[in-house]
Design a protein around this motif. Structure first.
Motif, mmCIF file in Angstrom:
data_model
loop_
_atom_site.group_PDB
_atom_site.id
_atom_site.type_symbol
_atom_site.label_atom_id
_atom_site.label_comp_id
_atom_site.label_asym_id
_atom_site.label_seq_id
_atom_site.Cartn_x
_atom_site.Cartn_y
_atom_site.Cartn_z
ATOM 1 N N SER A 112 31.966 6.787 25.133
ATOM 2 C CA SER A 112 32.545 5.863 26.109
ATOM 3 C C SER A 112 34.028 6.186 26.232
ATOM 4 O O SER A 112 34.597 6.912 25.404
ATOM 5 C CB SER A 112 32.363 4.404 25.656
ATOM 6 O OG SER A 112 33.289 4.067 24.638
ATOM 7 N N PRO A 113 34.697 5.637 27.251
ATOM 8 C CA PRO A 113 36.138 5.864 27.377
ATOM 9 C C PRO A 113 36.926 5.408 26.148
ATOM 10 O O PRO A 113 37.804 6.136 25.667
ATOM 11 C CB PRO A 113 36.507 5.054 28.620
ATOM 12 C CG PRO A 113 35.272 5.055 29.443
ATOM 13 C CD PRO A 113 34.148 4.964 28.452
ATOM 14 N N CYS A 114 36.654 4.218 25.639
ATOM 15 C CA CYS A 114 37.393 3.745 24.463
ATOM 16 C C CYS A 114 37.166 4.657 23.261
ATOM 17 O O CYS A 114 38.095 4.905 22.481
ATOM 18 C CB CYS A 114 36.981 2.310 24.115
ATOM 19 S SG CYS A 114 37.801 1.041 25.119
ATOM 20 N N MET A 115 35.942 5.163 23.114
ATOM 21 C CA MET A 115 35.665 6.072 22.003
ATOM 22 C C MET A 115 36.472 7.351 22.129
ATOM 23 O O MET A 115 36.862 7.947 21.122
ATOM 24 C CB MET A 115 34.169 6.397 21.957
ATOM 25 C CG MET A 115 33.323 5.328 21.299
ATOM 26 S SD MET A 115 33.684 5.086 19.543
ATOM 27 C CE MET A 115 33.205 6.682 18.867
ATOM 28 N N SER A 116 36.732 7.787 23.365
ATOM 29 C CA SER A 116 37.488 9.022 23.561
ATOM 30 C C SER A 116 38.969 8.835 23.245
ATOM 31 O O SER A 116 39.661 9.813 22.946
ATOM 32 C CB SER A 116 37.320 9.522 25.000
ATOM 33 O OG SER A 116 38.029 8.713 25.916
ATOM 34 N N VAL A 117 39.455 7.609 23.319
ATOM 35 C CA VAL A 117 40.881 7.340 23.108
ATOM 36 C C VAL A 117 41.159 6.853 21.682
ATOM 37 O O VAL A 117 42.184 7.194 21.087
ATOM 38 C CB VAL A 117 41.385 6.299 24.126
ATOM 39 C CG1 VAL A 117 42.874 5.997 23.912
ATOM 40 C CG2 VAL A 117 41.155 6.801 25.550
ATOM 41 N N TRP A 118 40.254 6.041 21.129
ATOM 42 C CA TRP A 118 40.461 5.474 19.787
ATOM 43 C C TRP A 118 39.298 5.826 18.857
ATOM 44 O O TRP A 118 38.709 4.943 18.220
ATOM 45 C CB TRP A 118 40.588 3.955 19.865
ATOM 46 C CG TRP A 118 41.822 3.451 20.529
ATOM 47 C CD1 TRP A 118 43.065 3.296 19.966
ATOM 48 C CD2 TRP A 118 41.954 3.020 21.887
ATOM 49 N NE1 TRP A 118 43.951 2.805 20.889
ATOM 50 C CE2 TRP A 118 43.304 2.614 22.079
ATOM 51 C CE3 TRP A 118 41.071 2.918 22.961
ATOM 52 C CZ2 TRP A 118 43.768 2.136 23.302
ATOM 53 C CZ3 TRP A 118 41.521 2.456 24.175
ATOM 54 C CH2 TRP A 118 42.864 2.062 24.335
ATOM 55 N N PRO A 119 38.935 7.104 18.719
ATOM 56 C CA PRO A 119 37.791 7.444 17.854
ATOM 57 C C PRO A 119 38.043 7.086 16.395
ATOM 58 O O PRO A 119 37.112 6.718 15.668
ATOM 59 C CB PRO A 119 37.646 8.955 18.046
ATOM 60 C CG PRO A 119 39.017 9.417 18.472
ATOM 61 C CD PRO A 119 39.566 8.298 19.310
ATOM 62 N N TYR B 66 44.964 6.829 28.640
ATOM 63 C CA TYR B 66 43.585 7.222 28.905
ATOM 64 C C TYR B 66 43.514 8.158 30.108
ATOM 65 O O TYR B 66 43.989 7.829 31.196
ATOM 66 C CB TYR B 66 42.719 5.984 29.167
ATOM 67 C CG TYR B 66 41.403 6.288 29.837
ATOM 68 C CD1 TYR B 66 40.416 7.012 29.171
ATOM 69 C CD2 TYR B 66 41.150 5.877 31.144
ATOM 70 C CE1 TYR B 66 39.214 7.296 29.773
ATOM 71 C CE2 TYR B 66 39.943 6.166 31.758
ATOM 72 C CZ TYR B 66 38.975 6.870 31.070
ATOM 73 O OH TYR B 66 37.792 7.169 31.671
ATOM 74 N N ALA B 67 42.908 9.309 29.900
ATOM 75 C CA ALA B 67 42.570 10.265 30.966
ATOM 76 C C ALA B 67 43.725 10.467 31.944
ATOM 77 O O ALA B 67 44.846 10.757 31.525
ATOM 78 C CB ALA B 67 41.306 9.797 31.686
ATOM 79 N N GLN C 42 46.027 -0.741 25.629
ATOM 80 C CA GLN C 42 45.893 -1.178 24.245
ATOM 81 C C GLN C 42 44.464 -1.645 24.022
ATOM 82 O O GLN C 42 43.857 -2.278 24.892
ATOM 83 C CB GLN C 42 46.865 -2.308 23.922
ATOM 84 C CG GLN C 42 46.844 -2.713 22.442
ATOM 85 C CD GLN C 42 47.959 -3.691 22.081
ATOM 86 O OE1 GLN C 42 48.680 -4.160 22.952
ATOM 87 N NE2 GLN C 42 48.096 -3.991 20.799
ATOM 88 N N LEU C 43 43.922 -1.324 22.858
ATOM 89 C CA LEU C 43 42.547 -1.683 22.539
ATOM 90 C C LEU C 43 42.482 -3.113 22.007
ATOM 91 O O LEU C 43 43.149 -3.456 21.031
ATOM 92 C CB LEU C 43 41.977 -0.720 21.500
ATOM 93 C CG LEU C 43 40.524 -0.956 21.086
ATOM 94 C CD1 LEU C 43 39.590 -0.735 22.278
ATOM 95 C CD2 LEU C 43 40.139 -0.038 19.933
ATOM 96 N N PHE C 44 41.672 -3.954 22.688
ATOM 97 C CA PHE C 44 41.428 -5.319 22.248
ATOM 98 C C PHE C 44 39.940 -5.488 21.961
ATOM 99 O O PHE C 44 39.101 -4.824 22.582
ATOM 100 C CB PHE C 44 41.868 -6.327 23.318
ATOM 101 C CG PHE C 44 43.287 -6.787 23.170
ATOM 102 C CD1 PHE C 44 43.585 -8.103 22.878
ATOM 103 C CD2 PHE C 44 44.338 -5.890 23.317
ATOM 104 C CE1 PHE C 44 44.886 -8.534 22.736
ATOM 105 C CE2 PHE C 44 45.647 -6.299 23.184
ATOM 106 C CZ PHE C 44 45.928 -7.633 22.885
ATOM 107 N N THR C 45 39.620 -6.380 21.032
ATOM 108 C CA THR C 45 38.225 -6.621 20.687
ATOM 109 C C THR C 45 37.929 -8.107 20.636
ATOM 110 O O THR C 45 38.784 -8.909 20.259
ATOM 111 C CB THR C 45 37.872 -5.977 19.332
ATOM 112 O OG1 THR C 45 36.488 -6.188 19.049
ATOM 113 C CG2 THR C 45 38.698 -6.570 18.204
#
Length: 253
Positions: free
Chosen positions: A101-108, A187-188, A195-198
């Motif tokens: 996924s996009p998030c996985m590509s940025v914050w693996p 990203y890309a 920023q990654l939020f959960t």
């Protein structure tokens, strides 16, 4: 049309806001995009939205589409109000078996340990809007992110991850009780940091649905939107009103 629509404050205001959104949903339809439609209006909407703010370079096809749209765990949707394409959203269902996924590509480095522990998550993104309709309907983010809320109900995931622009973090904190998980990164081809939020789905689910019942949906709506035959789908009417009635009956009963 929606005074202070982005920041309901207090129980009475929140209730009025929620009722107004449920009424507006009568005009809304959700349509899933087929991966085979290379020039779907949703991809043109993305392009127009990003070009409007000069976030991406010009391209002759005037569409924005990337390799993540081709993945088998990708779901992409257009949101229509009164028959007009108002916004779009895509998401990926990320599991140990489908860890892309996009998030996985940025914050693996941040997310892979969750998958290694057997956790799964929804990764929504590419949220774009029609400029005129975003002015006419300030609550459009809620109507659009309802797709992500339904996905968290439909798929057996623990988290909803969101790559958020810094100026939008307050919205995700307030509405979804989301918390930062990763630092700001790019990203890309987008020319701004994210920023990654959960959000922990089992923890926030009841509070979010109580305050924002327009996020509710029936299993039939979710199955129609997220089923295995998107090319057979037409625009789907929301079921929030019916789902709210069922939730109230269950609480009373």
């Amino acid at each position: 049309m929606f005074m202070n629509a982005g920041k309901p404050a207090g129980n009475s205001t929140s209730s009025q806001f929620a009722n107004t959104l449920i009424d507006l949903l009568d005009q809304v339809r959700y349509r899933r995009v087929s991966v085979d439609e290379q020039f779907d209006p949703v991809y043109r909407l993305r392009y127009e939205a990003y070009r409007r703010e000069d976030f991406i370079p010009v391209n002759s096809q005037q569409v924005t589409r990337d390799q993540f749209d081709e993945l088998p765990n990708c779901y992409c949707f257009g949101v229509y109000i009164g028959g007009r394409l108002a916004s779009s959203l895509r998401f990926h269902v990320v599991t140990p078996e489908q860890p892309y996924s996009p998030c996985m590509s940025v914050w693996p480095d941040v997310l892979q340990p969750l998958l290694d522990n057997g956790k799964s998550f929804i990764d929504p993104g590419r949220f774009t809007t029609d400029f005129e309709l975003s002015l006419a309907y300030p609550a459009l983010p809620y109507l659009t992110l309802r797709i992500a809320a339904m996905a968290c109900e439909h798929f057996p995931v623990r988290y909803c991850m969101s790559a958020v622009r810094p100026e939008h973090t307050a919205f995700y904190r307030r509405v979804f009780n989301a918390r930062p998980l990763g630092d700001e990164r790019t990203y890309a081809d987008l020319a701004f940091p994210m920023q990654l939020f959960t959000a922990d789905v089992p923890v926030i689910r009841d509070r979010v649905m109580d305050r924002y019942p327009f996020f509710l949906s029936l299993p039939e709506e979710r199955a129609a939107l997220f089923g295995s035959s998107p090319t057979d789908l037409v625009a789907i009417a929301p079921s929030a009103r019916q789902a709210q009635r069922l939730e109230l009956m269950e609480k009373v009963g």
